[in-house]
Design a protein around this motif. Sequence first.
Motif, PDB file in Angstrom:
ATOM      1  N   SER A  54     -18.611 -39.295   2.320  1.00  0.00           N
ATOM      2  CA  SER A  54     -19.712 -38.683   3.058  1.00  0.00           C
ATOM      3  C   SER A  54     -19.342 -38.317   4.491  1.00  0.00           C
ATOM      4  O   SER A  54     -19.840 -37.321   5.022  1.00  0.00           O
ATOM      5  N   LYS A  55     -18.459 -39.094   5.125  1.00  0.00           N
ATOM      6  CA  LYS A  55     -18.170 -38.882   6.543  1.00  0.00           C
ATOM      7  C   LYS A  55     -16.825 -38.210   6.805  1.00  0.00           C
ATOM      8  O   LYS A  55     -16.622 -37.644   7.884  1.00  0.00           O
ATOM      9  N   ALA A  56     -15.891 -38.304   5.854  1.00  0.00           N
ATOM     10  CA  ALA A  56     -14.581 -37.693   6.054  1.00  0.00           C
ATOM     11  C   ALA A  56     -14.265 -36.630   5.002  1.00  0.00           C
ATOM     12  O   ALA A  56     -13.197 -36.031   5.040  1.00  0.00           O
ATOM     13  N   ALA A  57     -15.162 -36.430   4.063  1.00  0.00           N
ATOM     14  CA  ALA A  57     -15.071 -35.343   3.075  1.00  0.00           C
ATOM     15  C   ALA A  57     -13.836 -35.432   2.186  1.00  0.00           C
ATOM     16  O   ALA A  57     -13.186 -34.424   1.917  1.00  0.00           O
ATOM     17  N   PHE A  58     -13.491 -36.627   1.716  1.00  0.00           N
ATOM     18  CA  PHE A  58     -12.439 -36.733   0.703  1.00  0.00           C
ATOM     19  C   PHE A  58     -12.705 -37.934  -0.196  1.00  0.00           C
ATOM     20  O   PHE A  58     -13.324 -38.918   0.218  1.00  0.00           O
ATOM     21  N   LEU A  59     -12.237 -37.815  -1.437  1.00  0.00           N
ATOM     22  CA  LEU A  59     -12.387 -38.876  -2.416  1.00  0.00           C
ATOM     23  C   LEU A  59     -11.129 -39.736  -2.425  1.00  0.00           C
ATOM     24  O   LEU A  59     -10.016 -39.226  -2.248  1.00  0.00           O
ATOM     25  N   CYS A  60     -11.307 -41.010  -2.651  1.00  0.00           N
ATOM     26  CA  CYS A  60     -10.155 -41.917  -2.674  1.00  0.00           C
ATOM     27  C   CYS A  60     -10.497 -43.164  -3.477  1.00  0.00           C
ATOM     28  O   CYS A  60     -11.661 -43.416  -3.802  1.00  0.00           O
ATOM     29  N   MET A 105      -1.649 -41.945   4.607  1.00  0.00           N
ATOM     30  CA  MET A 105      -3.106 -41.793   4.593  1.00  0.00           C
ATOM     31  C   MET A 105      -3.544 -40.696   5.563  1.00  0.00           C
ATOM     32  O   MET A 105      -4.412 -39.873   5.237  1.00  0.00           O
ATOM     33  N   ILE A 106      -2.944 -40.669   6.744  1.00  0.00           N
ATOM     34  CA  ILE A 106      -3.338 -39.689   7.756  1.00  0.00           C
ATOM     35  C   ILE A 106      -3.108 -38.263   7.266  1.00  0.00           C
ATOM     36  O   ILE A 106      -3.994 -37.408   7.318  1.00  0.00           O
ATOM     37  N   PHE A 107      -1.914 -37.986   6.757  1.00  0.00           N
ATOM     38  CA  PHE A 107      -1.579 -36.613   6.381  1.00  0.00           C
ATOM     39  C   PHE A 107      -2.250 -36.190   5.088  1.00  0.00           C
ATOM     40  O   PHE A 107      -2.542 -35.004   4.896  1.00  0.00           O
ATOM     41  N   SER A 108      -2.532 -37.127   4.185  1.00  0.00           N
ATOM     42  CA  SER A 108      -3.267 -36.773   2.967  1.00  0.00           C
ATOM     43  C   SER A 108      -4.698 -36.370   3.311  1.00  0.00           C
ATOM     44  O   SER A 108      -5.229 -35.389   2.784  1.00  0.00           O
ATOM     45  N   ALA A 109      -5.337 -37.155   4.207  1.00  0.00           N
ATOM     46  CA  ALA A 109      -6.689 -36.816   4.645  1.00  0.00           C
ATOM     47  C   ALA A 109      -6.703 -35.491   5.392  1.00  0.00           C
ATOM     48  O   ALA A 109      -7.620 -34.664   5.225  1.00  0.00           O
ATOM     49  N   LEU A 110      -5.683 -35.252   6.222  1.00  0.00           N
ATOM     50  CA  LEU A 110      -5.597 -34.004   6.971  1.00  0.00           C
ATOM     51  C   LEU A 110      -5.456 -32.803   6.035  1.00  0.00           C
ATOM     52  O   LEU A 110      -6.111 -31.769   6.222  1.00  0.00           O
ATOM     53  N   GLU A 111      -4.619 -32.928   5.023  1.00  0.00           N
ATOM     54  CA  GLU A 111      -4.423 -31.841   4.063  1.00  0.00           C
ATOM     55  C   GLU A 111      -5.737 -31.466   3.396  1.00  0.00           C
ATOM     56  O   GLU A 111      -6.078 -30.285   3.257  1.00  0.00           O
ATOM     57  N   LEU A 112      -6.509 -32.477   2.975  1.00  0.00           N
ATOM     58  CA  LEU A 112      -7.773 -32.202   2.296  1.00  0.00           C
ATOM     59  C   LEU A 112      -8.782 -31.579   3.239  1.00  0.00           C
ATOM     60  O   LEU A 112      -9.512 -30.656   2.859  1.00  0.00           O
ATOM     61  N   GLN A 113      -8.855 -32.064   4.466  1.00  0.00           N
ATOM     62  CA  GLN A 113      -9.823 -31.512   5.412  1.00  0.00           C
ATOM     63  C   GLN A 113      -9.467 -30.094   5.843  1.00  0.00           C
ATOM     64  O   GLN A 113     -10.346 -29.331   6.245  1.00  0.00           O
ATOM     65  N   GLY A 115      -8.249 -27.942   3.757  1.00  0.00           N
ATOM     66  CA  GLY A 115      -8.362 -27.115   2.577  1.00  0.00           C
ATOM     67  C   GLY A 115      -7.114 -27.049   1.721  1.00  0.00           C
ATOM     68  O   GLY A 115      -7.041 -26.250   0.788  1.00  0.00           O
ATOM     69  N   GLY A 116      -6.140 -27.905   1.990  1.00  0.00           N
ATOM     70  CA  GLY A 116      -4.912 -27.912   1.214  1.00  0.00           C
ATOM     71  C   GLY A 116      -4.930 -28.942   0.107  1.00  0.00           C
ATOM     72  O   GLY A 116      -5.952 -29.589  -0.157  1.00  0.00           O
ATOM     73  N   THR A 117      -3.791 -29.105  -0.547  1.00  0.00           N
ATOM     74  CA  THR A 117      -3.639 -30.092  -1.615  1.00  0.00           C
ATOM     75  C   THR A 117      -2.528 -31.067  -1.221  1.00  0.00           C
ATOM     76  O   THR A 117      -1.370 -30.652  -1.064  1.00  0.00           O
ATOM     77  N   PRO A 118      -2.860 -32.338  -1.027  1.00  0.00           N
ATOM     78  CA  PRO A 118      -1.832 -33.295  -0.619  1.00  0.00           C
ATOM     79  C   PRO A 118      -0.807 -33.533  -1.715  1.00  0.00           C
ATOM     80  O   PRO A 118      -1.138 -33.553  -2.905  1.00  0.00           O
ATOM     81  N   ARG A 119       0.433 -33.700  -1.325  1.00  0.00           N
ATOM     82  CA  ARG A 119       1.526 -33.975  -2.258  1.00  0.00           C
ATOM     83  C   ARG A 119       2.166 -35.306  -1.915  1.00  0.00           C
ATOM     84  O   ARG A 119       2.274 -35.652  -0.732  1.00  0.00           O
ATOM     85  N   PRO A 120       2.596 -36.052  -2.901  1.00  0.00           N
ATOM     86  CA  PRO A 120       3.216 -37.357  -2.632  1.00  0.00           C
ATOM     87  C   PRO A 120       4.459 -37.221  -1.761  1.00  0.00           C
ATOM     88  O   PRO A 120       5.246 -36.280  -1.903  1.00  0.00           O
ATOM     89  N   ILE A 189      -5.286 -41.263  -2.426  1.00  0.00           N
ATOM     90  CA  ILE A 189      -5.980 -39.996  -2.229  1.00  0.00           C
ATOM     91  C   ILE A 189      -5.332 -38.979  -3.162  1.00  0.00           C
ATOM     92  O   ILE A 189      -4.272 -38.427  -2.853  1.00  0.00           O
ATOM     93  N   GLY A 190      -5.935 -38.779  -4.305  1.00  0.00           N
ATOM     94  CA  GLY A 190      -5.315 -37.926  -5.324  1.00  0.00           C
ATOM     95  C   GLY A 190      -4.008 -38.558  -5.774  1.00  0.00           C
ATOM     96  O   GLY A 190      -3.948 -39.744  -6.093  1.00  0.00           O
ATOM     97  N   PRO A 191      -2.917 -37.797  -5.778  1.00  0.00           N
ATOM     98  CA  PRO A 191      -1.635 -38.361  -6.198  1.00  0.00           C
ATOM     99  C   PRO A 191      -0.898 -39.089  -5.073  1.00  0.00           C
ATOM    100  O   PRO A 191       0.181 -39.645  -5.295  1.00  0.00           O
ATOM    101  N   CYS A 192      -1.458 -39.079  -3.882  1.00  0.00           N
ATOM    102  CA  CYS A 192      -0.782 -39.661  -2.718  1.00  0.00           C
ATOM    103  C   CYS A 192      -1.239 -41.096  -2.481  1.00  0.00           C
ATOM    104  O   CYS A 192      -2.382 -41.461  -2.767  1.00  0.00           O
TER     105      CYS A 192
END
Length: 330
Positions: A54-60, A105-113, A115-120, A189-192
């Motif tokens: 709800s506050k950071a707009a990503f699922l984990c 964690m930082i870069f995976s959240a950044l990628e999602l915010q 509009g990208g797709t985080p990669r492991p 966070i996804g695959p990461c």
Amino acid sequence: MQANTTALPETDSEMTRSIQEELISQASAGIVELPMLDIIFARMAVSLVSAFKSKAAFLCDIHFDKVEYRSWEDVAGELDPFGICANVEAKPWDGSFAISLDSGMIFSALELQMGGTPRPDSAPKRPVSVIERHIARQLVEVVLTDFSANVSRLTEARFLLDTMETPQQMAAMQGGKTPCAVGKMSVEIGPCKGSFSIIIPMATLEPVQDKFSKVFLGDKLGGDKSWREHILSTINGSSVKVTARVHQLSIPLVDILEWKPGTVIDLGVSEDKEISIICSGIPVFQGYAGKHKGGRVGFRVVREIEGGDLNPTEADTLGIQQPDAEGREE
């Protein structure tokens, strides 16, 4: 001679290892474990999933094992050098603690915010930039808000996010040998994969040590806020049947058998007779009937019915079961 020479280093090595283990054991023995911290962090692993959504707009997915008790320098030495650390002031406890986030964690959240797709294993091996530091601060604030909400159920908790530091600067925040309680949580966070840790010096927890050293089985921590709100909205939208009982009397069965259409039954009720309001079979109010606007019959509440306020005769008349002398309902 050669055999004795080769055996000597092994003996020295074993002795050194034994002394080190003894020192570690003695140091650990001085730390009082705080089982309520395990409960709080376990609840946070559940509630933070909704908070990040709800506050950071990503699922984990978040996993927590147990609280570890270690020295500050050991914890600082194992932090991701490309992560970020937050120094937090615990106002009511007159101390401070730290929250660290690793680069995964930082870069995976950044990628999602963004509009990208985080990669492991795609996090760059460099210090965080200004934008990444801002994202990390937002994540720390979410963690801090949830941590404060859970701790507040036990004791006063007012936490203030002070500064954002690099892991290399974190070593100077506390003394190297300062014992700490560490709650490390793994984040997917996804695959990461990533993680964050809440590192609290035992000196900071000292004012509330008695609160955290006991397990309060009756206390409620955390919980699903959305589920509670759903239950409350459902209850508020529900309806119950309310019955007004004007009078209750006993009539012989032989008289009832003689009733027919048009029979007038004298209830023996005067105008000043109290009327009981019954909800789901339980008397809740008493009052008087009267004329309302439009000529309708109304009811004015005079008092709330409580079993302990009634004498046995009134309780039997209203259908309320009262406890006997031994505390049991008759």
